[in-house]
Design a protein around this motif. Structure first.
Motif, PDB file in Angstrom:
ATOM      1  N   VAL A 236     -12.079  22.778  98.589  1.00 31.76           N
ATOM      2  CA  VAL A 236     -12.306  24.009  99.338  1.00 31.76           C
ATOM      3  C   VAL A 236     -13.528  24.690  98.726  1.00 31.76           C
ATOM      4  N   TYR A 237     -14.382  25.221  99.582  1.00 31.58           N
ATOM      5  CA  TYR A 237     -15.592  25.881  99.109  1.00 31.58           C
ATOM      6  C   TYR A 237     -15.536  27.360  99.499  1.00 31.58           C
ATOM      7  N   MET A 238     -15.553  28.230  98.484  1.00 34.86           N
ATOM      8  CA  MET A 238     -15.556  29.680  98.696  1.00 34.86           C
ATOM      9  C   MET A 238     -16.959  30.223  98.433  1.00 34.86           C
ATOM     10  N   PRO A 239     -17.534  30.958  99.394  1.00 35.90           N
ATOM     11  CA  PRO A 239     -18.894  31.494  99.188  1.00 35.90           C
ATOM     12  C   PRO A 239     -18.925  32.519  98.057  1.00 35.90           C
ATOM     13  N   THR A 240     -20.007  32.554  97.331  1.00 37.82           N
ATOM     14  CA  THR A 240     -20.169  33.520  96.240  1.00 37.82           C
ATOM     15  C   THR A 240     -21.647  33.840  96.051  1.00 37.82           C
ATOM     16  N   LYS A 241     -21.907  35.036  95.572  1.00 37.71           N
ATOM     17  CA  LYS A 241     -23.267  35.440  95.240  1.00 37.71           C
ATOM     18  C   LYS A 241     -23.554  35.250  93.751  1.00 37.71           C
ATOM     19  N   PHE A 242     -22.509  34.935  92.992  1.00 37.29           N
ATOM     20  CA  PHE A 242     -22.698  34.714  91.573  1.00 37.29           C
ATOM     21  C   PHE A 242     -23.439  33.411  91.312  1.00 37.29           C
ATOM     22  N   GLU A 243     -24.226  33.421  90.247  1.00 36.25           N
ATOM     23  CA  GLU A 243     -24.869  32.214  89.761  1.00 36.25           C
ATOM     24  C   GLU A 243     -24.429  31.976  88.325  1.00 36.25           C
ATOM     25  N   ASN A 244     -24.671  30.758  87.839  1.00 34.99           N
ATOM     26  CA  ASN A 244     -24.224  30.429  86.488  1.00 34.99           C
ATOM     27  C   ASN A 244     -24.779  31.395  85.442  1.00 34.99           C
ATOM     28  N   ASP A 245     -26.054  31.774  85.589  1.00 39.56           N
ATOM     29  CA  ASP A 245     -26.668  32.661  84.608  1.00 39.56           C
ATOM     30  C   ASP A 245     -26.243  34.113  84.798  1.00 39.56           C
ATOM     31  N   GLN A 246     -25.760  34.440  85.986  1.00 40.81           N
ATOM     32  CA  GLN A 246     -25.426  35.830  86.287  1.00 40.81           C
ATOM     33  C   GLN A 246     -23.979  36.181  85.985  1.00 40.81           C
ATOM     34  N   ILE A 247     -23.102  35.201  85.995  1.00 38.38           N
ATOM     35  CA  ILE A 247     -21.683  35.525  85.947  1.00 38.38           C
ATOM     36  C   ILE A 247     -21.298  36.208  84.642  1.00 38.38           C
ATOM     37  N   ILE A 248     -21.931  35.772  83.533  1.00 36.88           N
ATOM     38  CA  ILE A 248     -21.643  36.419  82.271  1.00 36.88           C
ATOM     39  C   ILE A 248     -22.285  37.797  82.212  1.00 36.88           C
ATOM     40  N   ASP A 249     -23.479  37.942  82.821  1.00 33.80           N
ATOM     41  CA  ASP A 249     -24.157  39.239  82.827  1.00 33.80           C
ATOM     42  C   ASP A 249     -23.378  40.276  83.620  1.00 33.80           C
ATOM     43  N   ASN A 250     -22.583  39.840  84.589  1.00 32.94           N
ATOM     44  CA  ASN A 250     -21.778  40.764  85.380  1.00 32.94           C
ATOM     45  C   ASN A 250     -20.438  41.049  84.727  1.00 32.94           C
ATOM     46  N   PHE A 251     -20.267  40.553  83.510  1.00 35.46           N
ATOM     47  CA  PHE A 251     -19.021  40.756  82.810  1.00 35.46           C
ATOM     48  C   PHE A 251     -18.912  42.206  82.359  1.00 35.46           C
ATOM     49  N   GLN A 252     -17.735  42.598  81.891  1.00 31.53           N
ATOM     50  CA  GLN A 252     -17.458  43.987  81.539  1.00 31.53           C
ATOM     51  C   GLN A 252     -18.435  44.494  80.480  1.00 31.53           C
ATOM     52  N   SER A 253     -18.967  45.693  80.702  1.00 31.97           N
ATOM     53  CA  SER A 253     -19.931  46.269  79.785  1.00 31.97           C
ATOM     54  C   SER A 253     -19.263  46.634  78.463  1.00 31.97           C
ATOM     55  N   PRO A 254     -19.891  46.331  77.315  1.00 35.31           N
ATOM     56  CA  PRO A 254     -19.290  46.707  76.025  1.00 35.31           C
ATOM     57  C   PRO A 254     -19.060  48.198  75.891  1.00 35.31           C
ATOM     58  N   THR A 255     -19.940  49.009  76.512  1.00 36.37           N
ATOM     59  CA  THR A 255     -19.809  50.461  76.382  1.00 36.37           C
ATOM     60  C   THR A 255     -18.580  51.018  77.092  1.00 36.37           C
ATOM     61  N   SER A 256     -17.946  50.207  77.946  1.00 33.03           N
ATOM     62  CA  SER A 256     -16.741  50.655  78.636  1.00 33.03           C
ATOM     63  C   SER A 256     -15.470  50.330  77.855  1.00 33.03           C
ATOM     64  N   ILE A 257     -15.618  49.764  76.656  1.00 32.66           N
ATOM     65  CA  ILE A 257     -14.476  49.368  75.842  1.00 32.66           C
ATOM     66  C   ILE A 257     -14.408  50.256  74.613  1.00 32.66           C
ATOM     67  N   SER A 258     -13.231  50.786  74.327  1.00 37.79           N
ATOM     68  CA  SER A 258     -13.046  51.642  73.165  1.00 37.79           C
ATOM     69  C   SER A 258     -13.231  50.854  71.873  1.00 37.79           C
ATOM     70  N   PHE A 259     -13.732  51.529  70.859  1.00 35.71           N
ATOM     71  CA  PHE A 259     -13.905  50.907  69.551  1.00 35.71           C
ATOM     72  C   PHE A 259     -12.597  50.316  69.042  1.00 35.71           C
ATOM     73  N   TRP A 260     -11.495  51.013  69.307  1.00 33.60           N
ATOM     74  CA  TRP A 260     -10.191  50.562  68.809  1.00 33.60           C
ATOM     75  C   TRP A 260      -9.701  49.322  69.553  1.00 33.60           C
ATOM     76  N   ASN A 261     -10.239  49.034  70.721  1.00 36.58           N
ATOM     77  CA  ASN A 261      -9.801  47.875  71.510  1.00 36.58           C
ATOM     78  C   ASN A 261     -10.783  46.707  71.454  1.00 36.58           C
ATOM     79  N   LEU A 262     -11.915  46.902  70.805  1.00 35.18           N
ATOM     80  CA  LEU A 262     -12.961  45.878  70.837  1.00 35.18           C
ATOM     81  C   LEU A 262     -12.521  44.575  70.172  1.00 35.18           C
ATOM     82  N   GLN A 263     -11.875  44.670  69.015  1.00 40.34           N
ATOM     83  CA  GLN A 263     -11.482  43.462  68.305  1.00 40.34           C
ATOM     84  C   GLN A 263     -10.484  42.640  69.116  1.00 40.34           C
ATOM     85  N   GLU A 264      -9.522  43.306  69.733  1.00 39.63           N
ATOM     86  CA  GLU A 264      -8.550  42.597  70.569  1.00 39.63           C
ATOM     87  C   GLU A 264      -9.230  42.000  71.793  1.00 39.63           C
ATOM     88  N   PHE A 265     -10.168  42.732  72.367  1.00 39.36           N
ATOM     89  CA  PHE A 265     -10.909  42.230  73.522  1.00 39.36           C
ATOM     90  C   PHE A 265     -11.695  40.979  73.154  1.00 39.36           C
TER      91      PHE A 265
END
Length: 370
Positions: A236-265
């Motif tokens: 099955v083929y699902m359309p996507t706008k993501f590319e291999n180089d972009q998918i990690i760049d679209n990952f959650q921003s570090p600034t949105s993660i609390s210092f206390w949760n960073l190690q667990e993340f």
């Protein structure tokens, strides 16, 4: 209370007053620029009005101030030393036998304490408000950007399509191209948020403009009787706008993660197969932030504690600002190298603050002995 104690208390109070003034001024300027930017980029939206712009900017402001906090201490320290010098308080203190280190101690101690409070309190609050600002922006300005998030349950991805959107969940992900997902499940929704189909596969490979799902169990929802039509498909083929180089760049921003949760993340991301360099780098940048702030104070002191007879007051301020910006550029370069795994994150994060502090201490020792 001894004279030395009174002097330290006075110096500490004056230093905090100037830092507070620099903080208020920088906050006001940052707020004005951020409001202007939001207004320009969202003026064509239906929900565009002044109250929404103000609320969004206020939620983003703490995170914005995180990046310029060292400059707040640089400019505040420059103002403090300039005031001490112009009022001859610096000359009086030095004439009474106060060394440069005794003069600097209250300000440096206050800087380190504020830096620790920034890590423990300010950053967690700013990360929460930043996340809320993203959700507020989407709800008010109807921006439903594609999202990629990680949790203890695995990877979650949402992407818009011409007919609605789909949510993808996978237990693992490879961190190198081509991106591969382990045991993905895709829930497809229409524009009315109604479930259209559910697909579960053994794996999915990100190819050109689509997800290639292999060995797929498809469950289509029949609108007539709300029943399921189940089928097994090899591909099955699902359309996507993501590319291999972009998918990690679209990952959650570090600034949105609390210092206390960073190690667990970081642990969860590593278990899912995702690269964590930028999160490790951000964690160590936070730990090194108090030292970088203290380095900015030392830079200001290096040029601000010159005697009046040596002249060059304006040039001292200019040199302080130039050196501060050079340190910032060097820190950004080291940050990039750390995120790209060209340097270990601890080395990349701590080197600018350590180097600047050692240089500042060396110059002050030379001036004190000279």
């Amino acid at each position: 209370m001894t004279l030395n104690t009174q002097l330290k208390k006075y110096l500490g109070q004056q230093f905090l007053i100037w830092i507070g003034g620099a903080f208020i001024f920088t906050t006001f300027i940052s707020l004005i620029f951020d409001i202007s930017e939001i207004a320009q980029t969202n003026s064509d939206q239906e929900a565009f009005h002044f109250l929404n712009i103000i609320l969004l900017s206020l939620m983003r402001l703490p995170n914005l101030l995180n990046e310029i906090l060292p400059f707040i201490f640089l400019f505040g320290a420059i103002g403090f030393f300039a005031k001490m010098r112009n009022s001859n308080e610096l000359i009086i203190a030095r004439a009474s036998g106060v060394s440069v280190w005794q003069f600097l101690a209250p300000g440096l101690l206050a800087t380190l304490l504020i830096g620790c409070l920034f890590i423990m309190l300010w950053q967690p609050i700013s990360s929460y408000l930043y996340t809320q600002s993203q959700e507020f922006k989407e709800s008010k300005f109807y921006e439903t950007d594609n999202k990629l998030k990680i949790s203890q349950n695995g990877l979650w991805l949402r992407e818009n399509t011409k007919d609605g959107y789909y949510i993808l969940h996978a237990k693992s992900i490879s961190g190198t191209p081509p991106i591969q997902l382990g045991h993905p499940v895709i829930m497809v929704f229409d524009k009315q948020n109604q479930l259209v189909s559910r697909m579960s596969a053994e794996k999915a490979i990100l190819s050109f403009q689509n997800w290639h799902l292999q060995d797929v169990l498809v469950q289509d929802v029949l609108v007539q009787d709300a029943s399921l039509e189940i089928s097994q498909k090899e591909n099955v083929y699902m359309p996507t706008k993501f590319e291999n180089d972009q998918i990690i760049d679209n990952f959650q921003s570090p600034t949105s993660i609390s210092f206390w949760n960073l190690q667990e993340f970081i642990k969860v991301s590593e278990a899912s197969g995702l690269p964590v360099n930028k999160y490790e780098m951000y964690f160590h940048l936070l730990l090194a932030r108090p030292l970088l702030m203290a380095a900015m104070v030392l830079i200001a002191a290096t040029f601000g504690l010159k005697h009046s007879r040596s002249g060059g007051f304006i040039s001292g301020i200019v040199l302080s600002v130039i050196c501060g910006f050079m340190l910032f550029i060097f820190a950004e370069l080291m940050k990039t190298l750390g995120e790209l795994a060209m340097l270990p994150p601890p080395m990349a994060a701590w080197t600018p603050g350590i180097m600047a502090s050692l240089i500042g201490i060396t110059l002050l020792l030379h001036r004190e002995d000279g």
